[in-house]
Design a protein around this motif. Structure first.
Motif, short mmCIF file in Angstrom:
data_model
loop_
_atom_site.label_atom_id
_atom_site.label_comp_id
_atom_site.label_asym_id
_atom_site.label_seq_id
_atom_site.Cartn_x
_atom_site.Cartn_y
_atom_site.Cartn_z
N THR A 60 1.01 -1.26 0.06
CA THR A 60 0.05 -0.04 -0.08
C THR A 60 0.89 1.36 -0.03
O THR A 60 0.41 2.36 -0.77
N ASP A 64 0.70 4.29 -2.60
CA ASP A 64 0.80 5.71 -2.21
C ASP A 64 1.65 6.56 -2.89
O ASP A 64 1.46 7.61 -3.36
N VAL A 86 -7.78 0.70 -1.21
CA VAL A 86 -7.08 -0.47 -2.25
C VAL A 86 -7.59 -1.97 -2.08
O VAL A 86 -8.07 -2.22 -0.93
N LEU A 126 -2.60 -5.19 -7.03
CA LEU A 126 -3.11 -4.41 -6.42
C LEU A 126 -4.03 -3.39 -7.37
O LEU A 126 -3.37 -2.75 -8.31
#
Ligand code: PKZ
Length: 160
Positions: A60, A64, A86, A126
């Motif tokens: 994550t 970002d 996400v 993702l």
């Protein structure tokens, strides 16, 4: 494909994701490809959660950073991450190159929402949407607790 300046914030910026000198950071560099920013990164064993799999929080973090650079590279602004949504579809494998792509879903002078995709071998690991607050210089200085270095001032929005 156009390489973006890897260090637009000068020599002392401390970012885990993109500082070239960070002792344990990702050292990401970005290029612009049409209306996307693109990075490539191979996670090492220091980023594991379960064996052989990148820690989900660090995946994550990678998302970002890709989204933050979409704001930098496509809007020429700096955004403070305000929300992260996400989904981790598949494990991110250690030692396998990740391709990260970010594009603008919508933006105003005050916020930008970015679509991010991280994939390995062409398969999505993702996908997500992240929203950033674009602050004026005074608000950015309040948040950071001091005056913005000269090189950073152009990334804030005009005050209204
Ligand atoms: C110029 C500086 C250069 C710095 C150069 C640094 C160099 C180094 C390289 C670093 C490369 C990358 C690094 C990765 C990016 C981080 O990691 S940034 C750090 C992590 N994020 C944070 O710490 C932010 C924590 N949150 C906050 O401080 C505050 O909640 C925020 C996000 C600033 C918003 O504050 P606020 O008082 O709500 O601000 P406000 O003016 O009222 O709202 C602004 C807009 O954002 C919207 N908004 C606020 N929160 C949200 C939300 N959760 N969801 C959606 N929209 C929201 C508001 O609705 C408003 O929109 P409009 O209504 O005006 O259209």
């Amino acid at each position: 494909m156009t390489d973006l300046d890897p260090n637009p914030f000068g020599p002392d910026q401390p970012c885990f994701g993109c500082s070239p000198d960070h002792p344990i950071g990702f050292h990401l560099r970005f290029a612009r490809e049409g209306d996307e920013v693109v990075t490539r990164f191979t996670p090492g064993p220091q980023y594991q959660g379960p064996p052989g799999i990148m820690h989900g929080g660090l995946v994550t973090t990678l998302a970002d950073e890709v989204a933050a650079w979409a704001v930098i590279g496509l809007l020429d602004r700096f955004g403070f991450t305000a929300s992260i949504q996400v989904r981790l579809h598949r494990p991110m494998r250690i030692g396998v190159e990740v391709e990260g792509r970010g594009s603008i879903l919508r933006h105003s002078s005050r916020t930008a929402t970015i679509a991010v995709r991280l994939s390995q071998g062409g398969v999505d690991a993702l996908t997500g949407e992240l929203t950033f607050a674009i602050l004026d210089q005074a608000a950015a200085e309040r948040l950071l607790g001091g005056p913005l270095p000269e090189a950073w001032r152009r990334f804030s929005r005009a005050s209204t």
